[in-house]
Design a protein around this motif. Structure first.
Motif, PDB file in Angstrom:
ATOM      1  N   ASP A   4       0.945  -1.108  -0.028  1.00  0.00           N
ATOM      2  CA  ASP A   4      -0.021   0.136   0.042  1.00  0.00           C
ATOM      3  C   ASP A   4       0.721   1.117   0.105  1.00  0.00           C
ATOM      4  OD1 ASP A   4      -1.571   2.156   2.248  1.00  0.00           O
ATOM      5  OD2 ASP A   4      -2.839   1.161   0.627  1.00  0.00           O
ATOM      6  N   ILE A   5       0.439   2.228  -0.673  1.00  0.00           N
ATOM      7  CA  ILE A   5       1.318   3.454  -1.047  1.00  0.00           C
ATOM      8  C   ILE A   5       1.618   4.248   0.355  1.00  0.00           C
ATOM      9  CG2 ILE A   5      -0.654   5.040  -1.641  1.00  0.00           C
ATOM     10  CD1 ILE A   5       2.938   5.027  -3.157  1.00  0.00           C
ATOM     11  N   ARG A   6       0.519   4.155   1.200  1.00  0.00           N
ATOM     12  CA  ARG A   6       0.576   4.763   2.475  1.00  0.00           C
ATOM     13  C   ARG A   6       1.473   4.236   3.434  1.00  0.00           C
ATOM     14  NH1 ARG A   6      -5.339   5.689   4.944  1.00  0.00           N
ATOM     15  NH2 ARG A   6      -5.465   3.511   4.372  1.00  0.00           N
ATOM     16  N   GLN A   7       1.518   2.749   3.240  1.00  0.00           N
ATOM     17  CA  GLN A   7       2.604   2.047   4.078  1.00  0.00           C
ATOM     18  C   GLN A   7       4.002   2.292   3.611  1.00  0.00           C
ATOM     19  OE1 GLN A   7       1.520   0.777   6.976  1.00  0.00           O
ATOM     20  NE2 GLN A   7       3.659   0.955   7.358  1.00  0.00           N
ATOM     21  N   ASN A  35       1.908  15.835  17.709  1.00  0.00           N
ATOM     22  CA  ASN A  35       2.562  14.394  17.768  1.00  0.00           C
ATOM     23  C   ASN A  35       1.997  13.368  17.417  1.00  0.00           C
ATOM     24  OD1 ASN A  35       4.932  12.871  18.353  1.00  0.00           O
ATOM     25  ND2 ASN A  35       4.413  12.755  20.533  1.00  0.00           N
ATOM     26  N   SER A  36       0.709  13.307  17.824  1.00  0.00           N
ATOM     27  CA  SER A  36       0.226  12.030  17.399  1.00  0.00           C
ATOM     28  C   SER A  36      -0.360  11.867  15.950  1.00  0.00           C
ATOM     29  CB  SER A  36      -1.545  12.229  18.084  1.00  0.00           C
ATOM     30  OG  SER A  36      -2.308  13.037  17.732  1.00  0.00           O
ATOM     31  N   TYR A  37      -0.221  12.988  14.959  1.00  0.00           N
ATOM     32  CA  TYR A  37      -0.276  12.922  13.668  1.00  0.00           C
ATOM     33  C   TYR A  37       0.871  12.133  13.149  1.00  0.00           C
ATOM     34  CZ  TYR A  37      -0.941  14.877   8.874  1.00  0.00           C
ATOM     35  OH  TYR A  37      -0.787  14.879   7.348  1.00  0.00           O
ATOM     36  N   VAL A  38       1.900  12.528  13.407  1.00  0.00           N
ATOM     37  CA  VAL A  38       3.301  11.945  13.045  1.00  0.00           C
ATOM     38  C   VAL A  38       3.107  10.518  13.343  1.00  0.00           C
ATOM     39  CG1 VAL A  38       5.763  11.934  13.104  1.00  0.00           C
ATOM     40  CG2 VAL A  38       4.627  14.241  13.016  1.00  0.00           C
ATOM     41  N   SER A  39       2.727  10.034  14.607  1.00  0.00           N
ATOM     42  CA  SER A  39       2.487   8.694  14.954  1.00  0.00           C
ATOM     43  C   SER A  39       1.874   7.942  14.082  1.00  0.00           C
ATOM     44  CB  SER A  39       2.192   8.450  16.348  1.00  0.00           C
ATOM     45  OG  SER A  39       1.979   7.161  16.675  1.00  0.00           O
ATOM     46  N   LYS A  40       0.519   8.403  13.663  1.00  0.00           N
ATOM     47  CA  LYS A  40      -0.616   7.815  12.790  1.00  0.00           C
ATOM     48  C   LYS A  40       0.027   7.788  11.552  1.00  0.00           C
ATOM     49  CE  LYS A  40      -4.380   9.374  15.644  1.00  0.00           C
ATOM     50  NZ  LYS A  40      -5.636  10.320  15.737  1.00  0.00           N
ATOM     51  N   LYS A  45      -1.803   4.992   9.066  1.00  0.00           N
ATOM     52  CA  LYS A  45      -3.138   5.019   9.557  1.00  0.00           C
ATOM     53  C   LYS A  45      -3.848   6.497   8.702  1.00  0.00           C
ATOM     54  CE  LYS A  45      -2.704   2.123  13.285  1.00  0.00           C
ATOM     55  NZ  LYS A  45      -3.722   1.161  13.598  1.00  0.00           N
ATOM     56  N   ILE A  46      -3.295   7.433   8.308  1.00  0.00           N
ATOM     57  CA  ILE A  46      -3.787   8.592   7.981  1.00  0.00           C
ATOM     58  C   ILE A  46      -3.410   8.948   6.478  1.00  0.00           C
ATOM     59  CG2 ILE A  46      -4.322   9.503  10.034  1.00  0.00           C
ATOM     60  CD1 ILE A  46      -1.823  11.233   9.697  1.00  0.00           C
ATOM     61  N   ASN A  47      -4.201   9.675   5.876  1.00  0.00           N
ATOM     62  CA  ASN A  47      -3.697  10.311   4.520  1.00  0.00           C
ATOM     63  C   ASN A  47      -2.886  11.658   4.742  1.00  0.00           C
ATOM     64  OD1 ASN A  47      -4.713   8.465   2.722  1.00  0.00           O
ATOM     65  ND2 ASN A  47      -6.559   9.396   2.893  1.00  0.00           N
ATOM     66  N   ILE A  48      -1.943  11.830   3.862  1.00  0.00           N
ATOM     67  CA  ILE A  48      -1.306  13.161   4.186  1.00  0.00           C
ATOM     68  C   ILE A  48      -1.531  13.996   2.887  1.00  0.00           C
ATOM     69  CG2 ILE A  48       0.790  12.146   3.182  1.00  0.00           C
ATOM     70  CD1 ILE A  48       2.457  13.656   4.925  1.00  0.00           C
TER      71      ILE A  48
END
Length: 69
Positions: A4-7, A35-40, A45-48
């Protein structure tokens, strides 16, 4: 099946961050996010946004396409 491209992006960001010996908190300050954004983000787990990808590429002195490869 291809990864997966996100991974792929998540793995590359985490690898670059750890190579620079940055904490998640330090990277979150660069991006102007929590900080939680960077973790996700590093867990895929999230799109950027493209703007954030561009910021990361500039910060890590690399090309955008290399973050996605």
């Amino acid at each position: 099946m291809s990864q997966d491209i996100r991974q792929i992006l998540a793995n590359n960001i985490k690898n670059l961050r750890t190579q620079k010996k940055l904490s998640r908190e330090e990277l979150s300050l660069v991006l102007g996010v929590d900080n939680s954004y960077v973790s996700k983000l590093e867990k895929g787990k999230i799109n950027i946004t493209l703007d954030k990808i561009d910021m990361l590429a500039n910060y890590f002195e690399t090309e955008v396409y290399l973050l996605l490869k």
